[in-house]
Design a protein around this motif. Structure first.
Motif, PDB file in Angstrom:
ATOM      1  N   PRO A 122       0.834  -1.207   0.000  1.00 13.70           N
ATOM      2  CA  PRO A 122       0.000   0.000   0.000  1.00 13.70           C
ATOM      3  C   PRO A 122       0.871   1.260   0.000  1.00 13.70           C
ATOM      4  CG  PRO A 122      -0.049  -1.051   2.159  1.00 13.70           C
ATOM      5  CD  PRO A 122       0.732  -1.950   1.254  1.00 13.70           C
ATOM      6  N   VAL A 123       0.699   2.077  -1.023  1.00 12.71           N
ATOM      7  CA  VAL A 123       1.489   3.296  -1.152  1.00 12.71           C
ATOM      8  C   VAL A 123       1.253   4.235   0.042  1.00 12.71           C
ATOM      9  CG1 VAL A 123       1.965   5.316  -2.606  1.00 12.71           C
ATOM     10  CG2 VAL A 123       1.667   3.060  -3.648  1.00 12.71           C
ATOM     11  N   PRO A 124       0.024   4.370   0.550  1.00 10.13           N
ATOM     12  CA  PRO A 124      -0.140   5.205   1.747  1.00 10.13           C
ATOM     13  C   PRO A 124       0.703   4.702   2.931  1.00 10.13           C
ATOM     14  CG  PRO A 124      -2.266   4.810   0.742  1.00 10.13           C
ATOM     15  CD  PRO A 124      -1.280   3.917   0.034  1.00 10.13           C
ATOM     16  N   GLY A 125       0.905   3.408   3.009  1.00 11.81           N
ATOM     17  CA  GLY A 125       1.776   2.861   4.052  1.00 11.81           C
ATOM     18  C   GLY A 125       3.220   3.278   3.847  1.00 11.81           C
ATOM     19  N   MET A 126       3.644   3.361   2.591  1.00 13.51           N
ATOM     20  CA  MET A 126       5.003   3.822   2.305  1.00 13.51           C
ATOM     21  C   MET A 126       5.154   5.291   2.655  1.00 13.51           C
ATOM     22  SD  MET A 126       6.871   1.341   1.545  1.00 13.51           S
ATOM     23  CE  MET A 126       8.301   2.381   1.244  1.00 13.51           C
ATOM     24  N   VAL A 127       4.114   6.067   2.440  1.00 14.38           N
ATOM     25  CA  VAL A 127       4.149   7.480   2.826  1.00 14.38           C
ATOM     26  C   VAL A 127       4.334   7.588   4.339  1.00 14.38           C
ATOM     27  CG1 VAL A 127       2.790   9.607   2.956  1.00 14.38           C
ATOM     28  CG2 VAL A 127       2.848   8.279   0.830  1.00 14.38           C
TER      29      VAL A 127
END
Length: 161
Positions: A122-127
């Motif tokens: 999940p890209v939001p998790g990477m953010v």
């Protein structure tokens, strides 16, 4: 590329000498050299500490990442996440040293969203992960150095958002 390289290449492409404004940007770049190398050295010398603190912050904020079914569940997945922390920190030091975000873009951000999406990360998790990395890193810097380094973290965060 550094400001110096950019100025030289642009002037050469246009078959001219660097302008006074371009020379001024080189002068400003050189004046910040000690600060940029100090920041990069601090980040590099404290990589392990920064990564440990950032992962601790992230797991506390998002325990679902390391729970069964989470993207960082299991030793292998967790170690890949930790590896990425170190990789992004290294990218940031490249940008700081160059005084430019271009190395971050060219080396690390082209296609990053697509890569994480294809891997099911999940890209939001990477953010959130980069925010944790930023907080852990800036906590080791002086206020002035943190102000200088912060935009490089923000650049990655913005690119992933």
């Amino acid at each position: 590329m550094t400001v110096i390289s950019q100025v030289i290449l642009k002037a050469d492409d246009e078959l001219r000498y660097p302008s006074s404004g371009e020379l001024k940007s080189i002068e400003e770049f050189l004046q910040t050299g000690i600060q940029r190398t100090r920041i990069a050295a601090t980040l590099a010398e404290n990589e392990k500490k920064i990564v440990q603190e950032a992962t601790k912050q992230l797991w506390q904020k998002r325990p679902d990442f390391i729970s069964p079914g989470g993207n960082a569940y299991g030793e292998r997945q967790r170690s890949l996440c930790i590896r990425d922390f170190g990789w992004y920190l290294r990218l940031i030091t490249y940008g700081v040293l160059a005084g430019d975000k271009e190395p971050i873009e060219k080396i690390g951000l082209i296609g990053v969203r697509e890569m994480y999406n294809s891997l099911g990360v999940p890209v939001p998790g990477m953010v959130e992960a980069i925010n944790s990395l930023k907080k852990a890193s800036l906590g080791l810097l002086s206020a002035e150095d943190a102000i200088e380094a912060s935009p490089y973290f923000d650049y990655i965060i913005q690119a992933m958002s």
